[in-house]
Design a protein around this motif. Structure first.
Motif, PDB file in Angstrom:
ATOM      1  N   ASP A 177      53.989  61.476  35.031  1.00 12.02           N
ATOM      2  CA  ASP A 177      53.932  61.189  36.399  1.00 12.02           C
ATOM      3  C   ASP A 177      52.988  61.957  37.043  1.00 12.02           C
ATOM      4  OD1 ASP A 177      55.926  63.253  35.741  1.00 12.02           O
ATOM      5  OD2 ASP A 177      56.094  63.154  37.872  1.00 12.02           O
TER       6      ASP A 177
ATOM      7  N   LEU B 274      59.398  51.421  44.202  1.00 13.16           N
ATOM      8  CA  LEU B 274      59.278  52.556  43.189  1.00 13.16           C
ATOM      9  C   LEU B 274      58.164  53.214  43.036  1.00 13.16           C
ATOM     10  CD1 LEU B 274      61.742  51.225  40.657  1.00 13.16           C
ATOM     11  CD2 LEU B 274      62.451  53.154  42.231  1.00 13.16           C
ATOM     12  N   GLY B 275      57.067  52.629  43.153  1.00  8.25           N
ATOM     13  CA  GLY B 275      55.717  53.236  42.879  1.00  8.25           C
ATOM     14  C   GLY B 275      55.545  54.405  43.752  1.00  8.25           C
TER      15      GLY B 275
ATOM     16  N   PRO C 138      60.679  56.894  44.033  1.00  7.93           N
ATOM     17  CA  PRO C 138      61.820  56.930  43.307  1.00  7.93           C
ATOM     18  C   PRO C 138      62.994  56.983  43.931  1.00  7.93           C
ATOM     19  CG  PRO C 138      60.252  58.249  42.019  1.00  7.93           C
ATOM     20  CD  PRO C 138      59.893  58.212  43.538  1.00  7.93           C
ATOM     21  N   LYS C 139      62.863  57.699  45.263  1.00  7.14           N
ATOM     22  CA  LYS C 139      64.161  57.783  45.931  1.00  7.14           C
ATOM     23  C   LYS C 139      64.359  56.456  46.710  1.00  7.14           C
ATOM     24  CE  LYS C 139      65.046  62.652  46.580  1.00  7.14           C
ATOM     25  NZ  LYS C 139      64.031  63.606  46.082  1.00  7.14           N
ATOM     26  N   LEU C 140      63.417  55.537  47.006  1.00 10.66           N
ATOM     27  CA  LEU C 140      63.411  54.355  47.680  1.00 10.66           C
ATOM     28  C   LEU C 140      63.684  54.564  49.188  1.00 10.66           C
ATOM     29  CD1 LEU C 140      65.357  52.016  45.420  1.00 10.66           C
ATOM     30  CD2 LEU C 140      62.780  51.939  46.011  1.00 10.66           C
TER      31      LEU C 140
ATOM     32  N   ARG D 167      50.614  52.978  44.188  1.00 11.27           N
ATOM     33  CA  ARG D 167      50.546  54.197  43.428  1.00 11.27           C
ATOM     34  C   ARG D 167      49.126  54.719  43.638  1.00 11.27           C
ATOM     35  NH1 ARG D 167      52.050  55.349  37.920  1.00 11.27           N
ATOM     36  NH2 ARG D 167      52.695  57.463  38.579  1.00 11.27           N
TER      37      ARG D 167
END
Lengths: 331, 232, 517
Positions: free
Chosen positions: B69, B94-95, B98-100, B146
């Motif tokens: 990552d 999520l890109g 990841p915690k949204l 991303r």
């Protein structure tokens, strides 16, 4: 045509001749006929005296054997049921499937005179608290001492709802304490480690050393002497007296082999049957043996007093007494 | 710029050895027989596999101690590019985090990316309800959010039909031009390479045998191995 | 899934036979008793019954929650880590299922009881003891079932997680948990039903009649009281409660949302931190501490006491034969039911199949056995059918264990192969031989093994139908104990454990052998 018929008849009668050896079907409990039980030897012994074959049908225990008869009803192929005990006798008799045995009652060597015309006894033992001498130096000398004794010394009992010894102990308590039985149970409760579904589990916990006392039979120490050569486990004589278990057999009234069945019940009281009882079934013989009992068995405690409710009393009250026990212990 | 110098890797019994240079903003297709090591090449660059020896540099930085990552790389697989139990929008989000936990601007970025790949009306659906092509668009949308300079594609459109494949390639090319992406794409379809790639690398038996211009690769003058493969 | 299913014609005959078999088995077990109770007029419901029901539900609920709570971290740790003793431990985890209650209880008492080295840690008699024993039985099973789920995660998911910079907890949230959650309600209802039907454990460790489950009450009314009417009533209560629970659990069951998985090696990119490694090691350690000491206790107590005689050999052969037959029956039933469930679009039918697969847990074996006896005794000599009865009952009892091992894998395989098989016209036996069996050998192996182990450890069917001619290893243990031969029984328990262990090893090497094909 008639010759052919004659031939057929001859073949048929020959076939039935070949099967002339009668088969006596006996329902019994599983441990009676397992490899260590007396069943096989008794079969051989009886078959020598008659032109017949014994077919054992083993069921879990005496209760299971009786239930099987109830389920099968008139269709049963049993000629004899062997292994009920006196607590079940009245219930069994009430089914109406059992007939009179016709055996001389005086042949029965039970602690109290035998009067039952339907069932004949074949062995007996008193219930007793067995204790581990390595853990308990001073065993209770009475049921009262057990009930009121040191709660840190536990006993394992069998559940009266699922096991014969369990029911036996419940009757013992009832016989000694009568209407005060519930109070006595309440006092005993802290001493009870647990109730097991059957005798095996309770005795397993005891010999594993989990608990120093177990409800079993007066004859239990004899096993340890004979098979393990140890007198570590002893029966505690209780001065109120002990409750008795008598194992009985009865014949099926509608059996086409009633005569043979009667013959077997008579045979049951003779040494040819009784000699196999002590060291195979670990109970005391209720008939004549050829030789005096081995010392392990003659040392079995002989209670001063014997308790035994009549089968009718047990039949009538069992449910109520078990419910009383249940309600006492659950509260 | 991506450089691989003497990168070796052992996969079961095969020893691989890669040397490669990809210029910035280039779309290089990687072609070669099955089991030649094409996917492993991408895995090494993405950081899913660690080389036994050699050096991988991206934009001059050695990637040796970089977790996947942390690399300026995004990779799209042949399948399973999304989480089946999450809806399309969340898969793309999520890109970014990841915690949204997305702020309004980031949410707008997600919406925008979905619009670019044409999935706006599907954003509340689960990937299992979509077609194979639509599912790959989720991955492309996530690549957009991303915003990594390098994109690796491992046979991403193999499962799609020719027309759809062409459409997806064009989408990819458009994005590449806008974002100035460097792309390395493993494919089994020579016509995809011919349509989209400026350069083509030919891999066989764990080695990159040739890197050629698009025209030269498909010309009659190309080396014999390439001919054999293309006729294959 | 549905989009492929529509194009596949489902053969009706196998499902009709399988469901019919279970339906006949259950109704022929229950109806005779029900009929008796109709004639007798339903007995009154005494105050005893609500108490029994509430205790049954309470202990089963707590047992289930505890088993799952312990199983989850252990399963995750096993899925994440490769270490030398891993396989060995997983094999040992299958042994509790095969141990008859009394053997396991003696093992637990040997550790936590008055002479155990963990004496005083937990009071063994009463509710805590029951829970401990139920966790001992069910936690390892839950671990194995969860692990099967976790191993079905597509390898790309972990790569994706690594690329998106997931933390360990995000890997759990987005990858591991959804995978487990899809089968959680199935595992939970299985454990719940097993604990609700627990009999010997509850009696021995319950400490007295305050710990009475419905199963105990049913047993009592079928035996000592011989009151089939009351038994029917109690069985009806048990049936209603359990069915309701299964249906509720079914609503929570998530449809398994997985993509076809590429047959690649799963590589993990997470959990590399020291804290994560310590946490996993701790989970495995705690899991092992719950499971292994009682097993070791059983082994160490009995290892020197094995009496290798004729009756032991006969019991081994009987156990293996019955186990093989029961597992085969269970597997065939499970296969047909699972395949139909996976394709059927009727929710009602799917629920019905789900309940049918749990028949032997919902309907107490003692009730089934008595009913079968009443039904059959009019036609034939039932004692001659003892082996068949045991196999039937064991097969039905194995079904709930076979189901979770086979169903998710079957669904996945169908998603992957239905279209291709449809287009190739591959169906029936050919499809089974060429596609399903080779692809599903691992779950099939596990399912068969589960069925065999259940049968190997079964004491209820063999007690109900067994005879002096039909003695399995658990029956032999009870026989030996009944004859004061506690030592020999301890030895036989070791043999039983060893057989279980060997079977597991065989099944594992078989299901792994062609993995690299």
């Amino acid at each position: 045509m008639s010759r052919l018929f004659a031939c057929l008849l001859a073949i048929l009668s020959f076939a039935s001749l070949a099967q002339a050896k009668e088969t006596l079907t006996i329902y019994t409990y599983e441990s009676f006929v397992s490899e260590w039980g007396p069943g096989t030897k008794i079969k051989e012994s009886f078959e020598k005296t008659c032109d017949c074959t014994i077919e054992w049908v083993s069921l879990g225990d005496g209760v299971a054997a009786l239930n099987r008869i109830k389920l099968e009803g008139a269709n049963t192929k049993a000629d004899i049921v062997l292994g009920l005990d006196t607590s079940l006798a009245a219930e069994a008799a009430a089914t109406g499937f059992f007939g009179k045995h016709g055996v001389d009652l005086s042949l029965a060597k039970t602690p109290m005179p035998w009067t039952d015309e339907i069932f004949m006894p074949f062995d007996y033992a008193h219930f007793a608290v067995i204790y581990d001498t390595e853990k308990i130096k001073v065993p209770p000398r009475s049921l009262d001492e057990l009930v009121n004794g040191d709660a840190s010394q536990k006993i394992v009992l069998e559940d009266p709802r699922s096991s014969t010894p369990g029911l036996g102990f419940l009757l013992w308590m009832k016989a000694v304490y009568k209407d005060k039985a519930a109070d006595a149970w309440k006092k005993l409760q802290p001493r009870i480690l647990t109730f097991t579904p059957g005798w095996s589990e309770a005795y397993g916990l005891f010999t594993k050393g989990e608990v120093p006392m177990v409800l079993s039979y007066t004859t239990s120490p004899a096993y340890h002497v004979v098979a393990e050569n140890t007198s570590r486990y002893q029966a505690a004589p209780f001065n109120e007296g002990h409750y008795l278990q008598i194992e009985v057999a009865g014949l099926i009234e509608k059996s086409p082999r009633k005569l043979l069945a009667q013959k077997f019940l008579s045979f049951m009281m003779t040494p040819a049957f009784q000699d196999f009882i002590p060291s195979n079934n670990w109970m005391l013989p209720a008939g004549t043996t050829a030789t005096p009992l081995a010392s392990a068995f003659s040392d079995v405690i002989k209670p001063a007093k014997t308790f035994l409710f009549s089968p009718e009393d047990v039949y009538k009250n069992r449910r109520a007494w078990i419910d009383e026990w249940l309600n006492t212990l659950v509260k | 710029m991506i450089t691989l110098e003497g990168v070796t890797f052992r996969y079961e019994t095969m020893l691989m050895n890669f040397n490669l240079e990809v210029a910035d903003g280039e779309l290089m297709a990687v072609i070669g027989p099955s089991g030649a090591g094409k996917s492993t090449l991408l895995s090494l660059i993405a950081g899913f596999d660690e080389p036994v020896s050699g050096q991988i540099k991206i934009a001059g930085v050695d990637m040796a101690d970089c977790a996947p990552d942390q690399r300026p790389v995004d990779m799209i697989f042949q399948d399973n590019n999304s989480f089946a139990h999450l809806d399309v929008w969340t898969n793309v989000a999520l890109g970014i985090s990841p915690k949204l936990k997305l702020d309004a601007k980031q949410s707008a970025t997600v919406d925008n990316a979905l619009a670019v790949v044409g999935l706006t009306s599907f954003k509340n659906r689960r990937p299992t309800e979509l077609s194979g092509g639509e599912r790959q668009r989720i991955a492309i949308a996530r690549t957009l959010v991303r915003d990594k300079p390098v994109l690796l594609l491992d046979e991403p459109f193999t499962a799609l039909g020719p027309a759809l494949r062409r459409e997806m390639l064009d989408l990819l090319l458009r994005i590449q031009r806008e974002k100035k992406l460097t792309i390395l794409m493993v494919t089994h379809q020579p016509e995809d390479a011919r349509h989209a790639a400026s350069k083509i690398g030919f891999v066989e038996s764990g080695q990159i045998l040739y890197v050629m211009d698009n025209k030269a690769f498909f010309a009659p003058t190309a080396p014999a191995e390439i001919h054999a493969y293309l006729k294959g | 899934m549905a989009q492929y299913a529509r194009k596949i014609k489902i053969p009706k005959l196998p499902i009709v036979i399988a469901l019919g078999f279970i339906l006949v088995a259950v109704t022929s077990g229950f109806l005779p008793l029900f009929w008796l109770s109709l004639r007798a007029g339903f007995g009154g419901l005494d105050a005893y019954l609500p108490r029994v029901i509430s205790f049954t539900l309470k202990q089963a609920f707590l047992s289930t929650v505890l088993s799952l709570l312990f199983a989850l971290p252990v399963a995750l740790a096993f899925a994440r880590r490769q270490f030398p003793a891993r396989n060995m431990l997983l094999k040992l985890f299958s042994i509790p299922l095969a141990l008859p209650a009394i053997v396991a209880v003696l093992g637990i008492i040997g550790i936590y009881g008055n002479n155990g080295f963990l004496h005083g840690l937990i009071s063994v008699y009463g509710l805590p003891g029951i829970l401990l024993a139920h966790v001992f039985f069910n936690m390892p099973m839950a671990v194995r079932l969860m692990l099967t789920q976790l191993e079905a995660v597509p390898p790309e998911s972990f790569r994706l997680g690594a690329q998106l910079g997931f933390t360990d907890s995000q890997v759990f949230r987005f990858i591991e948990w959804p995978q487990i959650a899809s089968s959680l309600s199935g595992i939970a209802s299985l454990i719940f039903l097993l604990c609700a039907a627990s009999f010997a454990v509850v009696l021995i460790l319950g400490g007295g009649p305050q710990a009475t489950t419905l199963e105990v009450a049913i047993y009592q009314s079928l035996r000592m009281d011989f009151d089939p009417a009351r038994a029917a009533l109690l069985a009806l209560a048990q049936f209603s409660i359990c069915t309701l629970l299964v249906l509720i659990a079914g609503r929570f069951a998530q449809s398994i949302a997985v993509f076809p998985r590429a047959l690649g090696e799963i590589r993990r990119y997470h959990g590399k931190s020291l804290a994560a490694r310590v946490a996993d090691a701790l989970a495995i350690f705690i899991g092992c501490m719950l499971i292994l000491p009682p097993i070791l206790q059983v082994i160490l107590t009995g290892i020197t006491k094995i009496q290798l005689d004729h009756s032991l050999l006969r019991a081994i052969i009987t156990s293996l034969t019955i186990g093989f037959a029961s597992a085969s029956l269970g597997l065939i039933l499970g296969w047909v039911l699972a395949q139909y469930t996976a394709r059927s679009r009727s929710a009602v039918l799917r629920s019905a199949i789900r309940v049918a697969s749990l028949a032997a847990l919902i309907m107490p074996p003692a009730v089934l056995a008595t009913g079968w006896f009443i039904t059959l005794t009019n036609f034939t000599d039932v004692s001659r059918l003892a082996a068949v009865m045991v196999i039937m009952l064991n097969g039905l009892m194995a079904l709930p264990f076979i189901w979770p091992a086979i169903y998710p894998a079957l669904v996945e395989s169908m998603q992957r192969h239905d279209r291709l098989c449809g287009s190739l016209g591959l169906k029936g036996w050919d499809r089974l031989r060429l596609v399903d069996l080779p692809v599903l050998r691992k779950p099939i192996g596990l399912a068969f093994l589960m069925g065999m182990i259940v049968s190997l450890g079964d004491l209820s069917a063999i007690t109900l139908f067994g005879s002096e001619h039909l003695v399995t290893l658990p029956a032999l243990i009870m026989r030996q104990m009944g004859h004061y031969r506690m030592d020999a029984a301890a030895g036989t328990a070791v043999v039983l454990s060893v057989f279980c262990f060997v079977l597991i090893s065989l099944a594992q090497s078989w299901s792994n052998s062609r993995d690299h094909a």
